[in-house]
Every structure is written in structure tokens, then in C-alpha cells.
Scaffold this motif. Sequence first.
Motif, PDB file in Angstrom:
ATOM      1  N   LEU A   1     -13.739   4.083   7.321  1.00 48.08           N
ATOM      2  CA  LEU A   1     -13.997   4.292   8.749  1.00 48.08           C
ATOM      3  C   LEU A   1     -14.862   5.525   8.917  1.00 48.08           C
ATOM      4  O   LEU A   1     -14.661   6.515   8.209  1.00 48.08           O
ATOM      5  N   ASP A   2     -15.773   5.505   9.868  1.00 45.15           N
ATOM      6  CA  ASP A   2     -16.541   6.697  10.207  1.00 45.15           C
ATOM      7  C   ASP A   2     -15.695   7.508  11.185  1.00 45.15           C
ATOM      8  O   ASP A   2     -15.563   7.152  12.353  1.00 45.15           O
ATOM      9  N   LEU A   3     -15.110   8.571  10.693  1.00 41.14           N
ATOM     10  CA  LEU A   3     -14.215   9.415  11.497  1.00 41.14           C
ATOM     11  C   LEU A   3     -14.911  10.672  12.009  1.00 41.14           C
ATOM     12  O   LEU A   3     -14.260  11.567  12.543  1.00 41.14           O
ATOM     13  N   SER A   4     -16.236  10.743  11.877  1.00 44.32           N
ATOM     14  CA  SER A   4     -16.976  11.966  12.216  1.00 44.32           C
ATOM     15  C   SER A   4     -16.904  12.336  13.693  1.00 44.32           C
ATOM     16  O   SER A   4     -17.095  13.498  14.043  1.00 44.32           O
ATOM     17  N   SER A   5     -16.598  11.385  14.560  1.00 44.04           N
ATOM     18  CA  SER A   5     -16.528  11.691  15.996  1.00 44.04           C
ATOM     19  C   SER A   5     -15.183  12.290  16.398  1.00 44.04           C
ATOM     20  O   SER A   5     -15.023  12.718  17.544  1.00 44.04           O
ATOM     21  N   LEU A   6     -14.243  12.353  15.467  1.00 36.73           N
ATOM     22  CA  LEU A   6     -12.908  12.852  15.787  1.00 36.73           C
ATOM     23  C   LEU A   6     -12.720  14.276  15.283  1.00 36.73           C
ATOM     24  O   LEU A   6     -13.207  14.638  14.212  1.00 36.73           O
ATOM     25  N   ASP A   7     -11.972  15.066  16.058  1.00 36.63           N
ATOM     26  CA  ASP A   7     -11.604  16.390  15.569  1.00 36.63           C
ATOM     27  C   ASP A   7     -10.526  16.216  14.501  1.00 36.63           C
ATOM     28  O   ASP A   7      -9.955  15.136  14.366  1.00 36.63           O
ATOM     29  N   PRO A   8     -10.243  17.258  13.724  1.00 39.11           N
ATOM     30  CA  PRO A   8      -9.297  17.114  12.608  1.00 39.11           C
ATOM     31  C   PRO A   8      -7.914  16.583  13.013  1.00 39.11           C
ATOM     32  O   PRO A   8      -7.328  15.782  12.290  1.00 39.11           O
ATOM     33  N   VAL A   9      -7.408  17.002  14.161  1.00 36.46           N
ATOM     34  CA  VAL A   9      -6.091  16.526  14.598  1.00 36.46           C
ATOM     35  C   VAL A   9      -6.147  15.037  14.942  1.00 36.46           C
ATOM     36  O   VAL A   9      -5.276  14.256  14.528  1.00 36.46           O
ATOM     37  N   ALA A  10      -7.162  14.616  15.692  1.00 38.67           N
ATOM     38  CA  ALA A  10      -7.308  13.204  16.060  1.00 38.67           C
ATOM     39  C   ALA A  10      -7.560  12.346  14.820  1.00 38.67           C
ATOM     40  O   ALA A  10      -7.078  11.204  14.732  1.00 38.67           O
ATOM     41  N   ARG A  11      -8.278  12.899  13.869  1.00 37.88           N
ATOM     42  CA  ARG A  11      -8.552  12.185  12.621  1.00 37.88           C
ATOM     43  C   ARG A  11      -7.258  11.893  11.863  1.00 37.88           C
ATOM     44  O   ARG A  11      -7.000  10.751  11.468  1.00 37.88           O
ATOM     45  N   GLU A  12      -6.433  12.916  11.694  1.00 39.69           N
ATOM     46  CA  GLU A  12      -5.157  12.734  10.987  1.00 39.69           C
ATOM     47  C   GLU A  12      -4.227  11.809  11.763  1.00 39.69           C
ATOM     48  O   GLU A  12      -3.509  11.006  11.162  1.00 39.69           O
ATOM     49  N   ARG A  13      -4.251  11.884  13.086  1.00 36.64           N
ATOM     50  CA  ARG A  13      -3.419  11.005  13.910  1.00 36.64           C
ATOM     51  C   ARG A  13      -3.831   9.549  13.722  1.00 36.64           C
ATOM     52  O   ARG A  13      -2.982   8.677  13.561  1.00 36.64           O
ATOM     53  N   LEU A  14      -5.143   9.274  13.704  1.00 33.12           N
ATOM     54  CA  LEU A  14      -5.611   7.906  13.501  1.00 33.12           C
ATOM     55  C   LEU A  14      -5.236   7.400  12.109  1.00 33.12           C
ATOM     56  O   LEU A  14      -4.780   6.260  11.954  1.00 33.12           O
ATOM     57  N   ILE A  15      -5.411   8.218  11.097  1.00 32.06           N
ATOM     58  CA  ILE A  15      -5.032   7.819   9.739  1.00 32.06           C
ATOM     59  C   ILE A  15      -3.539   7.483   9.684  1.00 32.06           C
ATOM     60  O   ILE A  15      -3.137   6.470   9.097  1.00 32.06           O
ATOM     61  N   THR A  16      -2.723   8.290  10.328  1.00 32.46           N
ATOM     62  CA  THR A  16      -1.278   8.046  10.358  1.00 32.46           C
ATOM     63  C   THR A  16      -0.952   6.753  11.090  1.00 32.46           C
ATOM     64  O   THR A  16      -0.162   5.935  10.614  1.00 32.46           O
ATOM     65  N   VAL A  17      -1.582   6.536  12.245  1.00 28.97           N
ATOM     66  CA  VAL A  17      -1.322   5.329  13.037  1.00 28.97           C
ATOM     67  C   VAL A  17      -1.752   4.076  12.270  1.00 28.97           C
ATOM     68  O   VAL A  17      -1.034   3.076  12.238  1.00 28.97           O
ATOM     69  N   VAL A  18      -2.918   4.112  11.653  1.00 28.52           N
ATOM     70  CA  VAL A  18      -3.412   2.966  10.889  1.00 28.52           C
ATOM     71  C   VAL A  18      -2.475   2.670   9.721  1.00 28.52           C
ATOM     72  O   VAL A  18      -2.061   1.520   9.511  1.00 28.52           O
ATOM     73  N   THR A  19      -2.127   3.692   8.975  1.00 23.47           N
ATOM     74  CA  THR A  19      -1.235   3.517   7.825  1.00 23.47           C
ATOM     75  C   THR A  19       0.110   2.960   8.259  1.00 23.47           C
ATOM     76  O   THR A  19       0.617   1.990   7.678  1.00 23.47           O
ATOM     77  N   ARG A  20       0.685   3.538   9.283  1.00 24.14           N
ATOM     78  CA  ARG A  20       1.992   3.096   9.769  1.00 24.14           C
ATOM     79  C   ARG A  20       1.947   1.670  10.312  1.00 24.14           C
ATOM     80  O   ARG A  20       2.838   0.870  10.042  1.00 24.14           O
ATOM     81  N   SER A  21       0.899   1.350  11.060  1.00 20.42           N
ATOM     82  CA  SER A  21       0.822   0.001  11.631  1.00 20.42           C
ATOM     83  C   SER A  21       0.692  -1.053  10.541  1.00 20.42           C
ATOM     84  O   SER A  21       1.322  -2.111  10.614  1.00 20.42           O
ATOM     85  N   ILE A  22      -0.075  -0.779   9.501  1.00 21.52           N
ATOM     86  CA  ILE A  22      -0.210  -1.735   8.398  1.00 21.52           C
ATOM     87  C   ILE A  22       1.118  -1.870   7.655  1.00 21.52           C
ATOM     88  O   ILE A  22       1.561  -2.987   7.346  1.00 21.52           O
TER      89      ILE A  22
END
Length: 145
Positions: free
Chosen positions: A99-120
Motif C-alpha cells: 500500500l502507498d501509505l505516504s499520505s498518512l502521518d505515522p500514527v494514522a499509518r500504524e492505525r491502518l496497518i493494525t486495522v488491516v491486519t486485525r480485519s484479515i
Amino acid sequence: MTQTDPSAFPPVTVSRLAHRRFVGRSSRGGEVAIGDASFPDTFTPGELLKVALAACAGFTAESAVTRRLGDDAAMTIEVGGDKDPAQDRYPRFAERIELDLSSLDPVARERLITVVTRSIEQACTVARTVKAGATIDMRVVDPRD
């Protein structure tokens, strides 16, 4: 002979075309060429298992990704894993989501990674089935019976 519950069979079929060549069909008209690794225009059964894992991860993660990165967000899922010839099975898979995560700040980036991992982990039916070790009820039948 016992009757098998027809709901146990999903609407997919695989039919033999020639030596080591098959075609898989969905009830909606989709087709996939299946063959051993010597046929460049086919998927092996093991590759189809990996495709199923990757596609399930993509479907499961899509809403979280598009909600945070936009409807046009690109996502590529790679699944690898070598067959253990001695056990004649795949003992483990490695999955990577690009995923291109460059538009997210570090906190939002880690939150998205956590949400994606958890949802899968919680909702990807294919991965959950593989991890749980599903049973397979298989029968050989004569279609004339």
C-alpha cells in the motif's frame, strides 16, 4: 449409498481437458485454466490456493484501505510459500500487502496497518479456514447413480 447435502458443494467445478490440464468454472461463468507448472498459461492448484488467500485478504482489507486512502487506492497482495515435498503440503505461507501509505502521518499509518491486519485475522474466510485446518468430506460417485 448415503446422500450428501447439496449445500456442502459450492457452485464451482473442475473438469479435465487433457493430461495435467483442467478448467475451473464458477456458476457465474468465470473460468480459470489449471495445469502443472509445465504449462505457462495455467495456475497450479497450489498457486490457486495462494490466489485465494491473497484475494480474500484484499476483499477483507478493501473497505479499511479505501476509507483511509481513497477509492482509487492501489493494493497488491503477494502470497508465497514453498511446498514441502516430504509432507506433500504447504507448511506455511507468507503474505505481503503493498500500500502507498505516504499520505498518512505515522500514527494514522500504524492505525491502518493494525486495522488491516486485525480485519484479515478476524474476517478472511480463506485464511481462517486454512489456519483452523478444515475437514474435507470427499466421495467418488458415478453420475449415473
